[in-house]
Design a protein around this motif. Structure first.
Motif, PDB file in Angstrom:
ATOM      1  N   GLN A 317      77.047 -16.914  41.312  1.00 44.20           N
ATOM      2  CA  GLN A 317      78.256 -16.445  41.407  1.00 44.20           C
ATOM      3  C   GLN A 317      78.869 -16.698  42.816  1.00 44.20           C
ATOM      4  O   GLN A 317      79.999 -16.850  43.019  1.00 44.20           O
ATOM      5  N   HIS A 318      78.083 -16.771  43.965  1.00 44.76           N
ATOM      6  CA  HIS A 318      78.409 -17.126  45.283  1.00 44.76           C
ATOM      7  C   HIS A 318      78.904 -18.455  45.454  1.00 44.76           C
ATOM      8  O   HIS A 318      79.789 -18.777  46.319  1.00 44.76           O
ATOM      9  N   GLN A 319      78.870 -19.268  44.503  1.00 40.94           N
ATOM     10  CA  GLN A 319      79.335 -20.723  44.424  1.00 40.94           C
ATOM     11  C   GLN A 319      81.025 -20.657  43.948  1.00 40.94           C
ATOM     12  O   GLN A 319      81.580 -21.657  44.101  1.00 40.94           O
ATOM     13  N   LEU A 320      81.245 -19.459  43.425  1.00 40.64           N
ATOM     14  CA  LEU A 320      82.730 -19.689  42.502  1.00 40.64           C
ATOM     15  C   LEU A 320      83.757 -19.358  43.939  1.00 40.64           C
ATOM     16  O   LEU A 320      83.598 -18.734  44.753  1.00 40.64           O
ATOM     17  N   PRO A 321      84.857 -19.840  43.506  1.00 41.46           N
ATOM     18  CA  PRO A 321      85.938 -19.747  44.538  1.00 41.46           C
ATOM     19  C   PRO A 321      86.352 -18.105  44.660  1.00 41.46           C
ATOM     20  O   PRO A 321      86.431 -17.359  43.782  1.00 41.46           O
ATOM     21  N   SER A 322      86.488 -17.940  45.996  1.00 43.61           N
ATOM     22  CA  SER A 322      86.761 -16.396  46.287  1.00 43.61           C
ATOM     23  C   SER A 322      88.162 -16.097  45.816  1.00 43.61           C
ATOM     24  O   SER A 322      89.003 -16.895  45.588  1.00 43.61           O
ATOM     25  N   GLU A 323      88.712 -14.807  46.120  1.00 39.39           N
ATOM     26  CA  GLU A 323      89.894 -14.320  45.586  1.00 39.39           C
ATOM     27  C   GLU A 323      90.883 -14.993  46.796  1.00 39.39           C
ATOM     28  O   GLU A 323      91.885 -15.446  46.177  1.00 39.39           O
ATOM     29  N   GLU A 324      90.523 -15.273  47.827  1.00 39.67           N
ATOM     30  CA  GLU A 324      91.201 -15.526  48.885  1.00 39.67           C
ATOM     31  C   GLU A 324      91.834 -16.810  48.804  1.00 39.67           C
ATOM     32  O   GLU A 324      92.967 -17.318  48.756  1.00 39.67           O
ATOM     33  N   GLU A 325      90.603 -17.759  48.315  1.00 38.87           N
ATOM     34  CA  GLU A 325      90.956 -19.042  48.093  1.00 38.87           C
ATOM     35  C   GLU A 325      92.004 -19.409  46.748  1.00 38.87           C
ATOM     36  O   GLU A 325      92.805 -20.164  46.888  1.00 38.87           O
ATOM     37  N   GLN A 326      91.559 -18.680  45.743  1.00 38.15           N
ATOM     38  CA  GLN A 326      92.513 -18.704  44.614  1.00 38.15           C
ATOM     39  C   GLN A 326      93.746 -18.090  44.796  1.00 38.15           C
ATOM     40  O   GLN A 326      94.800 -18.983  44.548  1.00 38.15           O
ATOM     41  N   PHE A 327      93.897 -17.157  45.383  1.00 39.82           N
ATOM     42  CA  PHE A 327      95.166 -16.625  45.952  1.00 39.82           C
ATOM     43  C   PHE A 327      95.980 -17.568  46.781  1.00 39.82           C
ATOM     44  O   PHE A 327      97.382 -17.759  46.472  1.00 39.82           O
ATOM     45  N   ASP A 328      95.506 -18.240  47.770  1.00 44.17           N
ATOM     46  CA  ASP A 328      96.297 -19.316  48.568  1.00 44.17           C
ATOM     47  C   ASP A 328      96.697 -20.415  47.601  1.00 44.17           C
ATOM     48  O   ASP A 328      97.741 -20.652  48.078  1.00 44.17           O
ATOM     49  N   ALA A 329      95.820 -20.894  46.716  1.00 45.86           N
ATOM     50  CA  ALA A 329      96.172 -21.985  45.686  1.00 45.86           C
ATOM     51  C   ALA A 329      97.487 -21.689  44.917  1.00 45.86           C
ATOM     52  O   ALA A 329      98.306 -22.450  44.949  1.00 45.86           O
ATOM     53  N   TYR A 330      97.335 -20.451  44.233  1.00 42.89           N
ATOM     54  CA  TYR A 330      98.600 -19.953  43.369  1.00 42.89           C
ATOM     55  C   TYR A 330      99.577 -19.768  44.084  1.00 42.89           C
ATOM     56  O   TYR A 330     100.700 -20.207  43.706  1.00 42.89           O
ATOM     57  N   ARG A 331      99.574 -19.274  45.329  1.00 43.21           N
ATOM     58  CA  ARG A 331     100.760 -18.967  46.098  1.00 43.21           C
ATOM     59  C   ARG A 331     101.416 -20.219  46.655  1.00 43.21           C
ATOM     60  O   ARG A 331     102.675 -20.204  46.515  1.00 43.21           O
ATOM     61  N   LYS A 332     100.790 -21.398  47.055  1.00 44.14           N
ATOM     62  CA  LYS A 332     101.202 -22.534  47.342  1.00 44.14           C
ATOM     63  C   LYS A 332     101.943 -23.067  46.275  1.00 44.14           C
ATOM     64  O   LYS A 332     103.094 -23.738  46.272  1.00 44.14           O
ATOM     65  N   ALA A 333     101.662 -22.834  44.732  1.00 44.67           N
ATOM     66  CA  ALA A 333     102.390 -23.555  43.664  1.00 44.67           C
ATOM     67  C   ALA A 333     103.537 -22.730  43.372  1.00 44.67           C
ATOM     68  O   ALA A 333     104.325 -23.396  43.163  1.00 44.67           O
ATOM     69  N   VAL A 334     103.431 -21.540  43.804  1.00 47.51           N
ATOM     70  CA  VAL A 334     104.567 -20.390  43.353  1.00 47.51           C
ATOM     71  C   VAL A 334     105.779 -20.961  44.377  1.00 47.51           C
ATOM     72  O   VAL A 334     106.817 -20.961  43.976  1.00 47.51           O
ATOM     73  N   LEU A 335     105.357 -20.846  45.692  1.00 47.87           N
ATOM     74  CA  LEU A 335     106.328 -21.302  46.699  1.00 47.87           C
ATOM     75  C   LEU A 335     106.945 -22.553  46.704  1.00 47.87           C
ATOM     76  O   LEU A 335     108.036 -22.922  46.738  1.00 47.87           O
ATOM     77  N   GLY A 336     106.063 -23.576  45.980  1.00 48.83           N
ATOM     78  CA  GLY A 336     106.340 -25.031  45.805  1.00 48.83           C
ATOM     79  C   GLY A 336     107.525 -25.032  44.971  1.00 48.83           C
ATOM     80  O   GLY A 336     108.401 -26.040  44.923  1.00 48.83           O
ATOM     81  N   MET A 337     107.430 -24.201  43.812  1.00 46.53           N
ATOM     82  CA  MET A 337     108.650 -24.214  42.851  1.00 46.53           C
ATOM     83  C   MET A 337     109.861 -23.480  43.015  1.00 46.53           C
ATOM     84  O   MET A 337     110.834 -23.490  42.396  1.00 46.53           O
ATOM     85  N   LYS A 338     109.903 -22.893  44.319  1.00 52.39           N
ATOM     86  CA  LYS A 338     111.304 -22.450  44.801  1.00 52.39           C
ATOM     87  C   LYS A 338     111.910 -21.275  43.972  1.00 52.39           C
ATOM     88  O   LYS A 338     112.965 -21.733  43.483  1.00 52.39           O
ATOM     89  N   GLY A 339     111.038 -20.469  43.201  1.00 48.11           N
ATOM     90  CA  GLY A 339     111.925 -19.561  42.568  1.00 48.11           C
ATOM     91  C   GLY A 339     111.838 -19.758  41.099  1.00 48.11           C
ATOM     92  O   GLY A 339     112.194 -18.886  40.339  1.00 48.11           O
ATOM     93  N   ARG A 340     111.531 -21.042  40.599  1.00 46.72           N
ATOM     94  CA  ARG A 340     111.340 -21.069  39.370  1.00 46.72           C
ATOM     95  C   ARG A 340     109.774 -20.703  38.787  1.00 46.72           C
ATOM     96  O   ARG A 340     108.930 -20.618  39.478  1.00 46.72           O
ATOM     97  N   PRO A 341     109.938 -20.345  37.597  1.00 45.52           N
ATOM     98  CA  PRO A 341     108.504 -19.531  37.046  1.00 45.52           C
ATOM     99  C   PRO A 341     107.395 -20.460  37.208  1.00 45.52           C
ATOM    100  O   PRO A 341     107.520 -21.798  36.539  1.00 45.52           O
TER     101      PRO A 341
END
Length: 588
Positions: A317-341
Motif C-alpha cells: 500500500q505504501h507504494q501507491l500514490p498518495s491522496e495529495e499526489e492524485q489531487f495535484d494531478a487531477y487539479r492540473k487536468a481540470v485547470l488545464g481544461m479552463k472550465g470545460r468538463p
C-alpha cells in the motif's frame, strides 16, 4: 537494394519520408560472469555509480526541456526517475551481486527480466506496456556500464543524410526522444510497443507518423535506407522505387494542406448540416494532455485514464500514490481544461502485483478482480482516489466514471463510498462539488442488457467499446492469435450499442462513447445516425471527425443505419457503411 514492405501497428496518422537512423540498444546480450568474493563490493559500487550517473543525466535532460516540449515527455522523465529510485531497480540487483556474485550488468538484466515477466501478466493494455519504462531505464544504466552510446547524430551541419530522419529502434525511451529535439526527424519505427507505448503516446502528441510493434524492423532496415511510413495503414516501405516515392510525396503534400485547413475548424461547433449538435471530447492519459486537447478543439475530457498515476506502484500500500499526489494531478487536468468538463475514470487495473497474493490467484485476469471489483476489494485505496477526485472538483467541472460495472450492489457500494468521502471532506472543511455527477462505463454485455438498473441511480453513462467487444465476442484483445476475431461491426455489437442508445435516450440520461470506435473516422456517421451525441477520442483525431460531422445530414443517414442494424451479413454491413461514407463525400 530491392524494395520491401513491413507491416506493424499504426499509432498515429500521416505519411513520413526520410532516411533511416538506427538507434542501437545498449546491450541486448550483456556479458555474464561471476565476481570473486573480494570484488563483490567493488561491483556493487560500480552499479551504484552507474545508477547515480543516470539520475544526473535525467535531471539534465529535464532541466533542458524546451518550453514547447510536449508535457508528456516531462511526465515520462519523472516516471523514469521514480523507477530508478525504486528499490526493486536500485537495490534488488545489488542483492543479486552480493548473493549470487553476478556481474553488475547480469544482475541488472536478471532483475529487470523478472519485473518484466510480472508486467506481462497485467491485463490492462496501458499498464502492461509500462514494462517498457523499466526496460528503458535499465538500458540507460547498461549504456553507462558498458560505455556504449545511443548514437544520436549531432544537429550540426544537417545534410540530406540527417534531414527528415526516421528513427528506427527496438524501442525508444522518452529521454532518448529528447535527444532528437535539435535534429530534423520525421517519424518513428519500433520493433516493440503497442497503442499505449511511449512512442505511440508521444508521436500522437507531436503529430508525427509512427508504426510500432514491427517485430524485427531494426534488423531488416539498414542505416540510411530511404523509408516511407504510411502510419494510416501501419506500413513501412523500405528503399521505395522512385515512382512510389513521388506518389507518397504528393499524398504527403495533400495531407499537409488538408491538416492546415482542418486546424481552422478548431472553434467551429460540430453540428451536422441539418442542425444536430455533436459534442467532441478528448481522451487523456496525463494532466498535461489537457493543453493539446484544448488546441484540437475538444469540448472537454470524456475519459481521463487515472492508471498512469499507479504505474510501477503495484504491491504494498505504501507504494501507491498518495491522496495529495492524485489531487495535484487531477487539479492540473481540470485547470488545464479552463472550465470545460473533465471525466475522470477511477482506477481501471487488474492482475497486477496486489492480485498475485494467494487469495487473489486467478487464471484469467480479464475475468478476474479488475477495475471496480478491485477497488471495492480495496476500499481504502478507492476512498483515497475518490477524495482526491472530489477535491479536484472544486477547481472546475468534474465527473466520476466507474469502469466495469455489472451489478446493482457495485453501484450501491460505490455510491456509499462516494458519500463517505464527501462526509469526511465536509468534516475537514475541504471544498468539493456536492453534486458531482457519477457515471458508469458500459463495457460488459450484462450491463448493456440490464441498463434500467443503471439509469435509475447514476447521472450519466459512457460506453467503453474496446472491452465491450472483447467480452461480447469472448476474445482476449491482447492475444494476437485471436486478434482477427475483434470486429466492431459484428451484428451483436451493433445491437448492444443500439439497446444502450435507446435506453439512455428514453431515460434522459447523457451518454457518451469513448472506446476505439469513437475515433474511427469510417464509423463516425454510423454512430451519429444511431443516436450518439457525445464522442470521446485521442485529441489528434478530433479535427477529422469534426469535418466528417460538418459534412453530414442526419436525416439522410437513417435508411443506411436501419439497413445495417437489420442485417446479420458482414458483406451487406460493410457495403452499406461504404455507401453511407460515399453519401457524406457528396455533401462535402
Amino acid at each position: 537494394m530491392a524494395s520491401f514492405t513491413l507491416q506493424g501497428i499504426p499509432v498515429s496518422r500521416g505519411i513520413a519520408i526520410g532516411r533511416a537512423h538506427l538507434l542501437r540498444p545498449a546491450a541486448l546480450d550483456v556479458k555474464h560472469y561471476l565476481v570473486a568474493q573480494e570484488l563483490v563490493e567493488a561491483e556493487v559500487l560500480r552499479l551504484q555509480n552507474a545508477i547515480a550517473q543516470v539520475h544526473v543525466e535525467l535531471q539534465a535532460i529535464w532541466a533542458d526541456l524546451p518550453q514547447d516540449a510536449p508535457t508528456e515527455l516531462g511526465a515520462f522523465l519523472d516516471v523514469h526517475a521514480l523507477i530508478l529510485s525504486d528499490p526493486m531497480v536500485s537495490e534488488a540487483p545489488l542483492d543479486i551481486i552480493r548473493t549470487r556474485h553476478y556481474n553488475a550488468e547480469w544482475a541488472l538484466v536478471t532483475q529487470v527480466d523478472e519485473l518484466s515477466a510480472q508486467f506481462d501478466e497485467i491485463e490492462d493494455d496501458y499498464l502492461r506496456e509500462r514494462k517498457a519504462d523499466i526496460q528503458q531505464v535499465a538500458e540507460r544504466v547498461l549504456k553507462v556500464l558498458t560505455g556504449s552510446s545511443s548514437q544520436v547524430p549531432s544537429s550540426d551541419g544537417i545534410d540530406e543524410r540527417t534531414a527528415n530522419m526516421v528513427v528506427v529502434a527496438r524501442d525508444i525511451s522518452p529521454a532518448d526522444m529528447m535527444q532528437f529535439r535539435d535534429v530534423a526527424f520525421t517519424g518513428f519505427v519500433t520493433d516493440e510497443g503497442g497503442q499505449n507505448s511511449h512512442t505511440a503516446i508521444v508521436s500522437r502528441s507531436l503529430g508525427i507518423p509512427a508504426v510500432v510493434g514491427m517485430g524485427n524492423a531494426s534488423q531488416l532496415i539498414e542505416q540510411d535506407d530511404w523509408l516511407i511510413i504510411d502510419s494510416d495503414a501501419g506500413v513501412v516501405i523500405v528503399a521505395p522505387p522512385t515512382m512510389v516515392l513521388e506518389q507518397y510525396r504528393e499524398r504527403q503534400a495533400q495531407l499537409l494542406k488538408q491538416r492546415k485547413k482542418l486546424s481552422k475548424l478548431k472553434k467551429t461547433p460540430a453540428v451536422t448540416q441539418d442542425g444536430v449538435e455533436i459534442t467532441l471530447l478528448a481522451n487523456i492519459e496525463l494532466p498535461g494532455d489537457a493543453t493539446p486537447a484544448l488546441e484540437a478543439g475538444a469540448s472537454g475530457v470524456g475519459l481521463f485514464r487515472s492508471e498512469f498515476l499507479f504505474m510501477e506502484r503495484s504491491g504494498e500500500q505504501h507504494q501507491l500514490p498518495s491522496e495529495e499526489e492524485q489531487f495535484d494531478a487531477y487539479r492540473k487536468a481540470v485547470l488545464g481544461m479552463k472550465g470545460r468538463p473533465v471525466t475522470i475514470r477511477t482506477l481501471d487495473v487488474g492482475a497486477d502485483k496486489p492480485l498475485e497474493a494467494a487469495e487473489h490467484n486467478i487464471l484469467n485476469p480479464a475475468l478476474g478482480l479488475r477495475a471496480i471489483r478491485y477497488c471495492l476489494a480495496e476500499p481504502q485505496l478507492f476512498l483515497t482516489q475518490l477524495r482526491a477526485i472530489l477535491r479536484a472538483s472544486a477547481f472546475g467541472p468534474v465527473k466520476i466514471l466507474i469502469p466495469m460495472m455489472a451489478h446493482g450492489f457495485e453501484i450501491e457500494q460505490t455510491l456509499q463510498l462516494i458519500a463517505q468521502a464527501k462526509k469526511e471532506l465536509t468534516a475537514e472543511k475541504k471544498e468539493f462539488d456536492v453534486g458531482i455527477p457519477v457515471g458508469a462505463m458500459i463495457e460488459i454485455p450484462a450491463a448493456a442488457l440490464a441498463l434500467p438498473m443503471f439509469v435509475k441511480k447514476l447521472d450519466f453513462l459512457s460506453i467503453g467499446t474496446n472491452d465491450l467487444i472483447q467480452y461480447t465476442l469472448a476474445i482476449d484483445r491482447a492475444d494476437h492469435e485471436v486478434a482477427h476475431l475483434y470486429d466492431d461491426l459484428h451484428p451483436a455489437i451493433l445491437q448492444l450499442l443500439q439497446i444502450i442508445v435507446s435506453t439512455a435516450e428514453k431515460a434522459g440520461v447523457p451518454l457518451s462513447i469513448c472506446g476505439g470506435m469513437a475515433g474511427d473516422l469510417r464509423l463516425t456517421r454510423l454512430l451519429v445516425g444511431m443516436g450518439f451525441r457525445e464522442l470521446s477520442m485521442p485529441a489528434a483525431l478530433l479535427p477529422e471527425i469534426k469535418q466528417a460531422i460538418l459534412n453530414t445530414r442526419f436525416d439522410t443517414l437513417q435508411p443506411y443505419v436501419k439497413k445495417i442494424l437489420r442485417s446479420y451479413d458482414s458483406a451487406v454491413i460493410q457495403e452499406t457503411l461504404s455507401n453511407m461514407e460515399a453519401l457524406g463525400k457528396t455533401l462535402h
